[in-house]
Design a protein around this motif. Structure first.
Motif, short mmCIF file in Angstrom:
data_model
loop_
_atom_site.label_atom_id
_atom_site.label_comp_id
_atom_site.label_asym_id
_atom_site.label_seq_id
_atom_site.Cartn_x
_atom_site.Cartn_y
_atom_site.Cartn_z
N GLU A 250 -9.41 7.83 4.35
CA GLU A 250 -10.29 7.45 3.24
C GLU A 250 -10.86 8.64 2.49
OE1 GLU A 250 -13.28 4.79 4.75
OE2 GLU A 250 -11.80 3.24 5.25
N ASN B 210 5.81 -4.96 8.74
CA ASN B 210 5.34 -5.04 10.12
C ASN B 210 6.09 -6.13 10.86
OD1 ASN B 210 2.81 -3.20 10.28
ND2 ASN B 210 2.57 -4.35 8.37
N GLN C 90 0.85 -1.19 0.00
CA GLN C 90 0.00 0.00 0.00
C GLN C 90 0.89 1.24 0.00
OE1 GLN C 90 -2.47 0.95 3.45
NE2 GLN C 90 -4.02 1.82 2.10
N SER D 280 6.09 -8.34 14.56
CA SER D 280 5.34 -8.70 15.76
C SER D 280 6.24 -8.67 16.99
CB SER D 280 4.75 -10.11 15.63
OG SER D 280 3.68 -10.09 14.74
N ASP E 30 4.03 2.23 14.73
CA ASP E 30 2.72 2.01 14.10
C ASP E 30 1.60 2.26 15.12
OD1 ASP E 30 0.95 1.21 12.15
OD2 ASP E 30 1.68 -0.85 12.00
N ALA F 51 0.95 -8.68 4.65
CA ALA F 51 0.84 -10.11 4.38
C ALA F 51 -0.56 -10.47 3.92
CB ALA F 51 1.21 -10.91 5.63
N ARG F 52 -0.65 -11.37 2.96
CA ARG F 52 -1.93 -11.85 2.46
C ARG F 52 -1.90 -13.37 2.37
NH1 ARG F 52 -3.23 -7.68 3.84
NH2 ARG F 52 -4.17 -5.94 2.75
N GLU G 73 3.80 0.22 2.37
CA GLU G 73 3.81 -0.76 3.46
C GLU G 73 3.54 -2.14 2.88
OE1 GLU G 73 1.05 -0.04 6.69
OE2 GLU G 73 1.76 -1.78 7.81
N TYR H 194 -7.08 4.61 1.70
CA TYR H 194 -7.88 4.37 0.51
C TYR H 194 -8.12 5.65 -0.29
CZ TYR H 194 -9.09 -0.09 2.84
OH TYR H 194 -9.06 -1.31 3.46
N ARG I 16 -5.41 5.16 12.58
CA ARG I 16 -6.65 5.42 11.85
C ARG I 16 -7.78 5.89 12.76
NH1 ARG I 16 -10.61 3.95 8.27
NH2 ARG I 16 -12.06 2.38 9.04
P1 C2E Z 1 -1.35 -2.12 10.21
O1 C2E Z 1 0.09 -2.43 10.21
O2 C2E Z 1 -1.80 -0.98 11.03
O3 C2E Z 1 -1.73 -1.92 8.66
C1 C2E Z 1 -2.69 -1.02 8.19
C2 C2E Z 1 -4.02 -1.71 7.94
O4 C2E Z 1 -4.99 -0.72 7.59
C3 C2E Z 1 -3.99 -2.69 6.77
O5 C2E Z 1 -4.91 -3.74 7.06
C4 C2E Z 1 -4.53 -1.83 5.62
O6 C2E Z 1 -5.10 -2.59 4.58
C5 C2E Z 1 -5.58 -1.03 6.36
N1 C2E Z 1 -5.90 0.22 5.68
C6 C2E Z 1 -5.07 1.05 5.01
N2 C2E Z 1 -5.71 2.13 4.56
C7 C2E Z 1 -7.00 2.02 4.96
C8 C2E Z 1 -8.17 2.84 4.80
O7 C2E Z 1 -8.15 3.91 4.20
N3 C2E Z 1 -9.32 2.36 5.36
C9 C2E Z 1 -9.36 1.19 6.04
N4 C2E Z 1 -10.55 0.80 6.54
N5 C2E Z 1 -8.29 0.39 6.21
C10 C2E Z 1 -7.11 0.80 5.68
P2 C2E Z 1 -4.56 -5.28 6.81
O8 C2E Z 1 -3.72 -5.43 5.59
O9 C2E Z 1 -5.82 -6.06 6.91
O10 C2E Z 1 -3.62 -5.64 8.04
C11 C2E Z 1 -4.11 -5.58 9.35
C12 C2E Z 1 -2.99 -5.69 10.37
O11 C2E Z 1 -2.37 -6.98 10.28
C13 C2E Z 1 -1.86 -4.69 10.15
O12 C2E Z 1 -2.21 -3.42 10.65
C14 C2E Z 1 -0.75 -5.37 10.92
O13 C2E Z 1 -0.89 -5.12 12.30
C15 C2E Z 1 -1.03 -6.84 10.67
N6 C2E Z 1 -0.14 -7.33 9.59
C16 C2E Z 1 -0.32 -7.34 8.25
N7 C2E Z 1 0.74 -7.89 7.62
C17 C2E Z 1 1.62 -8.24 8.59
C18 C2E Z 1 2.93 -8.87 8.58
O14 C2E Z 1 3.52 -9.20 7.53
N8 C2E Z 1 3.50 -9.11 9.81
C19 C2E Z 1 2.89 -8.74 10.98
N9 C2E Z 1 3.51 -8.99 12.12
N10 C2E Z 1 1.69 -8.13 11.01
C20 C2E Z 1 1.06 -7.89 9.84
#
Ligand code: C2E
Ligand code: MG
Ligand code: MG
Ligand code: MG
Length: 282
Positions: free
Chosen positions: A241, A118, A45, A120, A180, A62-63, A59, A260, A204
């Motif tokens: 957003e 990110n 993103q 952990s 973060d 992970a998916r 950023e 977004y 956010r």
């Molecule tokens: P985070 O690190 O705070 O990542 C930002 C999250 O906000 C992401 O969700 C992103 O898709 C979402 N986001 C960005 N812009 C917007 C927006 O405008 N509106 C809304 N509603 N959401 C937005 P995502 O990808 O679902 O990831 C959720 C959390 O999962 C991340 O929060 C992070 O804490 C964790 N995560 C994701 N990938 C990894 C990784 O590779 N390793 C670790 N340890 N944690 C991860």
């Protein structure tokens, strides 16, 4: 021990195992396999400078698409990976893919200034993290300054000493450090003095409550932007957003936006196409 006891025991225990526990066990097995097979994908993103729309970083997120049932929300499988002892390996996979992607973008002539991954709390507590980062960077042949890690404040609350020395080593590598979800971690501000961080990411939750710019959340955002400026750190607003909020944040002095309003997380190829069209930075 149900299995070892044979079919008879299974007939007794299997129906008794509740559906939720069974579902979780299946999910964990599938995740374990995905991690082992290197099947965790990474989406990116962009972080955008709202003054000119330029992409100033991204950023890595992970998916995981679970075979037979579709994408699983990141929060869900990351929490599961943490519980199941898979997060170190999953995290390293994301890190290595992000580093290789940075090298690919550079080779394609669409270099992006930096990518954040990110991390952990378990990874931060492990003594291996700095070494893993160094190896991933060296294997991909990128500059350490192109990589940033994102940690949350709450991670610093528990094992403060261990976390700090690890972060010190990571900072010395030349890898950037972002805090973060800033403002949501219930920790004291004193760590801002001792930690070698580079970037504050405004959560956010504050962005959602900006309102007309006269709300308590807006006052906090203004204060955080001022704090970052005084400390000489970068500040990023995440989860933005609405263009209206982009304008409010700009008026507050926050120009780096992730949300977004500009871009959703996307596969690397999509971002490559966007970077190809983008005007070259100054
Ligand atoms: P985070 O690190 O705070 O990542 C930002 C999250 O906000 C992401 O969700 C992103 O898709 C979402 N986001 C960005 N812009 C917007 C927006 O405008 N509106 C809304 N509603 N959401 C937005 P995502 O990808 O679902 O990831 C959720 C959390 O999962 C991340 O929060 C992070 O804490 C964790 N995560 C994701 N990938 C990894 C990784 O590779 N390793 C670790 N340890 N944690 C991860
Ligand atoms: Mg993050
Ligand atoms: Mg965040
Ligand atoms: Mg978050």
């Amino acid at each position: 021990h149900g299995k070892r006891a044979g079919g008879r025991a299974l007939r007794v225990f299997a129906p008794a195992m509740n559906d939720a526990a069974h579902f979780r066990l299946q999910l964990e097995q599938d995740l374990r396999r995905a991690v082992a097979e290197g099947a965790i994908d990474v989406h990116y993103q962009p972080r955008v400078d709202s003054r000119d729309g330029r992409i100033v970083g991204a950023e890595a997120l992970a998916r995981w698409t679970r075979p037979g049932s579709g994408p699983v929300p990141a929060q869900e499988f990351i929490a599961l990976a943490e519980d199941a002892g898979l997060i170190d390996e999953l995290g390293e996979q994301v890190m290595r893919k992000a580093c290789r992607q940075l090298a690919e973008w550079a080779a394609a002539g669409v270099a992006i200034p930096s990518v954040a991954v990110n991390v952990s709390s378990h990874q931060l507590r492990s003594w291996k993290l700095a070494g893993t980062l160094r190896a991933a960077i060296a294997d991909a042949g990128i500059a350490p300054s192109q990589l940033e890690i994102e940690i949350t404040e709450s991670m610093l609350v528990h094992d403060r000493e261990g976390g700090e020395s690890q972060l010190q080593r990571i900072g010395e590598l030349g890898v950037g450090i972002a805090i973060d979800d800033f403002g949501t971690g219930y920790s004291s501000l004193s760590y801002l003095v001792s930690l070698p961080f580079d970037t504050l990411k405004i959560d956010r939750a504050f962005v959602l409550d900006l309102g007309d710019g006269a709300t308590p959340a807006a006052a906090i955002v203004r204060a955080v932007v001022g704090l970052a400026r005084e400390l000489g750190k970068d500040v990023v607003a995440e989860g933005v957003e609405a263009m209206e909020d982009v304008r409010l944040l700009a008026a507050m002095g926050c120009h780096t936006i992730q949300g977004y309003a500009f871009h959703r997380p996307m596969p690397a190829d999509e971002l490559t196409a966007i970077l190809r069209q983008a005007p070259r930075g100054a």
